[in-house]
Design a protein around this motif. Structure first.
Motif, PDB file in Angstrom:
ATOM      1  N   THR A   1       0.827  -1.209   0.000  1.00 60.47           N
ATOM      2  CA  THR A   1       0.000   0.000   0.000  1.00 60.47           C
ATOM      3  C   THR A   1       0.859   1.256   0.000  1.00 60.47           C
ATOM      4  N   LEU A   2       1.908   1.257   0.825  1.00 58.60           N
ATOM      5  CA  LEU A   2       2.814   2.411   0.859  1.00 58.60           C
ATOM      6  C   LEU A   2       3.520   2.581  -0.481  1.00 58.60           C
ATOM      7  N   ASP A   3       3.909   1.478  -1.096  1.00 64.96           N
ATOM      8  CA  ASP A   3       4.570   1.548  -2.399  1.00 64.96           C
ATOM      9  C   ASP A   3       3.631   2.102  -3.464  1.00 64.96           C
ATOM     10  N   ARG A   4       2.360   1.685  -3.437  1.00 66.47           N
ATOM     11  CA  ARG A   4       1.380   2.217  -4.394  1.00 66.47           C
ATOM     12  C   ARG A   4       1.161   3.715  -4.167  1.00 66.47           C
ATOM     13  N   ALA A   5       1.072   4.118  -2.898  1.00 65.38           N
ATOM     14  CA  ALA A   5       0.893   5.553  -2.598  1.00 65.38           C
ATOM     15  C   ALA A   5       2.085   6.347  -3.114  1.00 65.38           C
ATOM     16  N   SER A   6       3.280   5.847  -2.871  1.00 60.10           N
ATOM     17  CA  SER A   6       4.480   6.520  -3.348  1.00 60.10           C
ATOM     18  C   SER A   6       4.479   6.619  -4.872  1.00 60.10           C
ATOM     19  N   GLY A   7       4.075   5.540  -5.521  1.00 62.27           N
ATOM     20  CA  GLY A   7       4.011   5.535  -6.983  1.00 62.27           C
ATOM     21  C   GLY A   7       3.013   6.530  -7.539  1.00 62.27           C
ATOM     22  N   ARG A   8       1.973   6.832  -6.799  1.00 63.39           N
ATOM     23  CA  ARG A   8       0.979   7.819  -7.245  1.00 63.39           C
ATOM     24  C   ARG A   8       1.447   9.249  -6.988  1.00 63.39           C
ATOM     25  N   ILE A   9       2.233   9.434  -5.928  1.00 58.90           N
ATOM     26  CA  ILE A   9       2.708  10.773  -5.562  1.00 58.90           C
ATOM     27  C   ILE A   9       3.920  11.185  -6.393  1.00 58.90           C
ATOM     28  N   ALA A  10       4.799  10.245  -6.701  1.00 62.29           N
ATOM     29  CA  ALA A  10       6.062  10.552  -7.395  1.00 62.29           C
ATOM     30  C   ALA A  10       5.879  11.342  -8.691  1.00 62.29           C
ATOM     31  N   PRO A  11       4.939  10.978  -9.574  1.00 59.90           N
ATOM     32  CA  PRO A  11       4.788  11.761 -10.804  1.00 59.90           C
ATOM     33  C   PRO A  11       4.372  13.217 -10.540  1.00 59.90           C
ATOM     34  N   LEU A  12       3.624  13.443  -9.480  1.00 61.80           N
ATOM     35  CA  LEU A  12       3.230  14.812  -9.140  1.00 61.80           C
ATOM     36  C   LEU A  12       4.439  15.636  -8.711  1.00 61.80           C
TER      37      LEU A  12
END
Length: 104
Positions: A33-44
């Motif tokens: 879950t943390l990895d998915r959240a990070s993956g969603r935030i990184a492009p921003l």
């Protein structure tokens, strides 16, 4: 004879690590879950232009997993101080990621 053939034994060969479970346990689920959240935030973060895509991914992983580590430390300490104190203290080394805020 049943079970005497080389390929008849169930499970991994002796000395092999056990097969991974089909469904992750709680720790694996939290990490995913943390990895998915990070993956969603990184492009921003990368879109802002201050960090490359790689830098943004590393920074967001440090931040998301760092928040979780602060929560874990709060728990291990028995909740003696507010969670926010642990997050503030734990994130201090990462403050350089943000840099100065533009006063627009």
């Amino acid at each position: 004879m049943l079970g005497s053939g080389a390929g008849s034994r169930a499970g991994p060969p002796a000395g092999s690590p056990p097969a991974a479970p089909a469904t992750p346990g709680p720790g694996g689920a939290v990490c995913a879950t943390l990895d998915r959240a990070s993956g969603r935030i990184a492009p921003l973060i990368a879109a802002a232009g201050r960090l490359s895509e790689t830098q943004a991914r590393v920074a967001t992983n440090a931040l998301t997993f760092g928040c979780f580590a602060a929560l874990e430390q709060w728990y291990l300490d028995g909740g003696r101080r507010p969670i926010a104190d642990y997050v503030e203290d734990g994130m201090r080394p990462l403050r350089g990621i943000w840099g100065p805020v533009d006063p627009d």
